[in-house]
Scaffold this motif. Sequence first.
Motif, PDB file in Angstrom:
ATOM      1  N   SER A  82      53.279  36.215 -37.186  1.00  0.00           N
ATOM      2  CA  SER A  82      54.138  36.259 -38.370  1.00  0.00           C
ATOM      3  C   SER A  82      54.956  37.545 -38.391  1.00  0.00           C
ATOM      4  CB  SER A  82      53.298  36.167 -39.643  1.00  0.00           C
ATOM      5  OG  SER A  82      54.110  36.214 -40.801  1.00  0.00           O
ATOM      6  N   ASN A  83      56.004  37.528 -39.207  1.00  0.00           N
ATOM      7  CA  ASN A  83      56.699  38.775 -39.525  1.00  0.00           C
ATOM      8  C   ASN A  83      55.889  39.603 -40.504  1.00  0.00           C
ATOM      9  OD1 ASN A  83      57.121  36.838 -41.560  1.00  0.00           O
ATOM     10  ND2 ASN A  83      59.058  37.753 -42.204  1.00  0.00           N
ATOM     11  N   GLY A  84      54.959  38.958 -41.205  1.00  0.00           N
ATOM     12  CA  GLY A  84      54.109  39.681 -42.150  1.00  0.00           C
ATOM     13  C   GLY A  84      53.166  38.748 -42.883  1.00  0.00           C
ATOM     14  N   PHE A  85      51.949  38.591 -42.352  1.00  0.00           N
ATOM     15  CA  PHE A  85      50.934  37.831 -43.085  1.00  0.00           C
ATOM     16  C   PHE A  85      50.539  38.613 -44.330  1.00  0.00           C
ATOM     17  CE2 PHE A  85      50.016  36.039 -38.823  1.00  0.00           C
ATOM     18  CZ  PHE A  85      49.998  34.689 -39.137  1.00  0.00           C
ATOM     19  N   PHE A  86      50.541  37.952 -45.488  1.00  0.00           N
ATOM     20  CA  PHE A  86      49.970  38.613 -46.661  1.00  0.00           C
ATOM     21  C   PHE A  86      48.472  38.349 -46.686  1.00  0.00           C
ATOM     22  CE2 PHE A  86      49.789  39.845 -51.243  1.00  0.00           C
ATOM     23  CZ  PHE A  86      50.325  41.107 -51.062  1.00  0.00           C
ATOM     24  N   TRP A 135      46.493  35.774 -44.179  1.00  0.00           N
ATOM     25  CA  TRP A 135      45.735  36.399 -43.091  1.00  0.00           C
ATOM     26  C   TRP A 135      44.283  35.907 -43.118  1.00  0.00           C
ATOM     27  CZ3 TRP A 135      47.337  40.664 -39.815  1.00  0.00           C
ATOM     28  CH2 TRP A 135      46.311  41.180 -39.017  1.00  0.00           C
ATOM     29  N   ALA A 136      43.689  35.878 -44.319  1.00  0.00           N
ATOM     30  CA  ALA A 136      42.290  35.475 -44.447  1.00  0.00           C
ATOM     31  C   ALA A 136      42.085  34.012 -44.064  1.00  0.00           C
ATOM     32  CB  ALA A 136      41.811  35.722 -45.880  1.00  0.00           C
ATOM     33  N   ASN A 178      39.644  32.789 -41.243  1.00  0.00           N
ATOM     34  CA  ASN A 178      38.579  31.877 -41.639  1.00  0.00           C
ATOM     35  C   ASN A 178      38.505  30.645 -40.742  1.00  0.00           C
ATOM     36  OD1 ASN A 178      36.448  31.339 -43.602  1.00  0.00           O
ATOM     37  ND2 ASN A 178      37.723  29.639 -44.300  1.00  0.00           N
ATOM     38  N   ASN A 179      39.640  30.318 -40.106  1.00  0.00           N
ATOM     39  CA  ASN A 179      39.667  29.184 -39.170  1.00  0.00           C
ATOM     40  C   ASN A 179      39.465  29.610 -37.720  1.00  0.00           C
ATOM     41  OD1 ASN A 179      40.455  26.431 -40.530  1.00  0.00           O
ATOM     42  ND2 ASN A 179      41.630  27.996 -41.615  1.00  0.00           N
ATOM     43  N   GLY A 180      39.095  30.876 -37.523  1.00  0.00           N
ATOM     44  CA  GLY A 180      38.707  31.343 -36.195  1.00  0.00           C
ATOM     45  C   GLY A 180      39.832  31.838 -35.320  1.00  0.00           C
ATOM     46  N   ALA A 181      41.010  32.090 -35.915  1.00  0.00           N
ATOM     47  CA  ALA A 181      42.157  32.550 -35.132  1.00  0.00           C
ATOM     48  C   ALA A 181      42.425  34.032 -35.388  1.00  0.00           C
ATOM     49  CB  ALA A 181      43.394  31.721 -35.451  1.00  0.00           C
ATOM     50  N   LYS A 186      32.836  41.722 -48.248  1.00  0.00           N
ATOM     51  CA  LYS A 186      33.082  41.631 -46.807  1.00  0.00           C
ATOM     52  C   LYS A 186      34.489  41.155 -46.488  1.00  0.00           C
ATOM     53  CE  LYS A 186      28.247  40.843 -45.475  1.00  0.00           C
ATOM     54  NZ  LYS A 186      27.269  39.913 -44.842  1.00  0.00           N
ATOM     55  N   ARG A 187      35.062  40.314 -47.360  1.00  0.00           N
ATOM     56  CA  ARG A 187      36.401  39.787 -47.134  1.00  0.00           C
ATOM     57  C   ARG A 187      37.262  40.023 -48.371  1.00  0.00           C
ATOM     58  NH1 ARG A 187      35.808  33.679 -45.033  1.00  0.00           N
ATOM     59  NH2 ARG A 187      34.448  33.598 -46.842  1.00  0.00           N
ATOM     60  N   LEU A 188      38.573  40.255 -48.131  1.00  0.00           N
ATOM     61  CA  LEU A 188      39.516  40.449 -49.232  1.00  0.00           C
ATOM     62  C   LEU A 188      38.947  41.423 -50.267  1.00  0.00           C
ATOM     63  CD1 LEU A 188      40.629  36.725 -49.647  1.00  0.00           C
ATOM     64  CD2 LEU A 188      41.948  38.554 -48.592  1.00  0.00           C
TER      65      LEU A 188
END
Length: 489
Positions: free
Chosen positions: A125-129, A133-134, A138-141, A448-450
Amino acid sequence: MTDSDKGFPAFEPYRVKSVEKIKATSYEERVKILEKAKNNPFAIKAVDIMIDLLTDSGTSAMSTEQWSALMRGEESYAGSPSYYRFENTVKEITGFSEVLPAHQGRAAEDILFSNIIEPGDIAISNGFFDTTWAHVANNGALAVNLPSFNKETLFTDVKFKGDISIEKLIERLAVDSSRVCFVILTVTNNIGGGQPVSMANIKATAAVCRRYKVKLYFDACRYAENAYFIKKYEDGYQHKSVIEIAQEMFTYADGCTMSAKKDGLANIGGFLALRDSELAANCRQDLILKEGYPTYGGLSGRDLECIAVGLMEALDEEYLQYRIGQVEYLGKLLTDAGIRIVRPTGGHAVYVDATSVLPHIPPLQYPGVALCGAIYKEGGIRAFEIGSLLLGKQADGTEAPAEYELVRLCIPRRVYTRSHMRYIAAVHKYIKQHAHQYSGLQISWEAKRLRHFTIELEPVKEAHESANTPVMTEVESLTNKVRETIKVA
């Protein structure tokens, strides 16, 4: 000759028909409230906020046309005419044949990403927010940002800093195209100062993606503001209407996700729109499971009607001129007060360089969050940090300073007036003049996340500062050297 040519001042292009009283609080009350919230703006009750700049998502004031459309909402479980009015509007603007409603943008992301990501993939991306991003993670990428701006250009008047770096994109795809599941352009680029993406960059991105057989999507929640900037800044588009520009933007993409809580001018809602009917069929199965039947997708008929009207109202050029102008106005007031901001101002927010207001606070004591706390204590204003708290946590669990320490002042649409903007600027000016009164922060608890949504922080204590580890001292020393170099330059 126009009124502006005659030197007449701009004014809000609407009349107020309903008002909400703002509860005034004292400095002493706000100090206690912030302490109870563990220095996290998200944990402050809305009733205790005087001016809320936390987000522009779902905070717009609806128009008389939207309120009228709300009364037309038809609530059949399946096949509601409200859905078809919504669907037709999305198709008119985007040209995508498959339209799936969702209760908000992140739900559309979840449904799309779970159908196109495999573990081990790369998304660019040009900029994941933050939530996008999460969802990728969360889908393993692996989520990879390839912005065109850097910390040297972020505070200059270079236009279209929201662009993706075509050079970096080609370099990445030349090596990893088999692993790249998609490229997504965020229009406008929220994490990069709300800066727009040029039509030239959209075209170039689409061409590169076709060459490497990679799908291109848009995070389109601020599509109208991006189209307006193209009209304003890019050669060849000054005489086109904003809707024509938006329609051209979408011709280069394979689909989009959208939070209608931004440029849909609605309080809830979103959608996923696609060209690929087979992918859409798979996504509809998840939509039924996670959101609801495909003709309501977690929304009432009333919501669908409001979004259909709001999507078109957001393309009105008089509205957009006022909208972008209000953000510019606040930016000028802050600049005149000696406060550095991301320039030129973006479409939905002013991004303040926290280090220009609180230069004594090092990155790992979170100057952006400290500034958020200061503007709340002094003025009852709530804002959002984009700096070392949001971006500093590394994959291995360590902390690293972000490239920049920003505070995002999001302006809700059709809500505040110029007097509110003057108040916001005055509060920032006061804090800059009394910067020594404000200290850095340290984390006392985090998820742990966000983590930024629920984090708890406390002021840095003097004893803690004197006991900093050599690693921290080295980081602070390096930061000071960089600042001195910038001053000399």
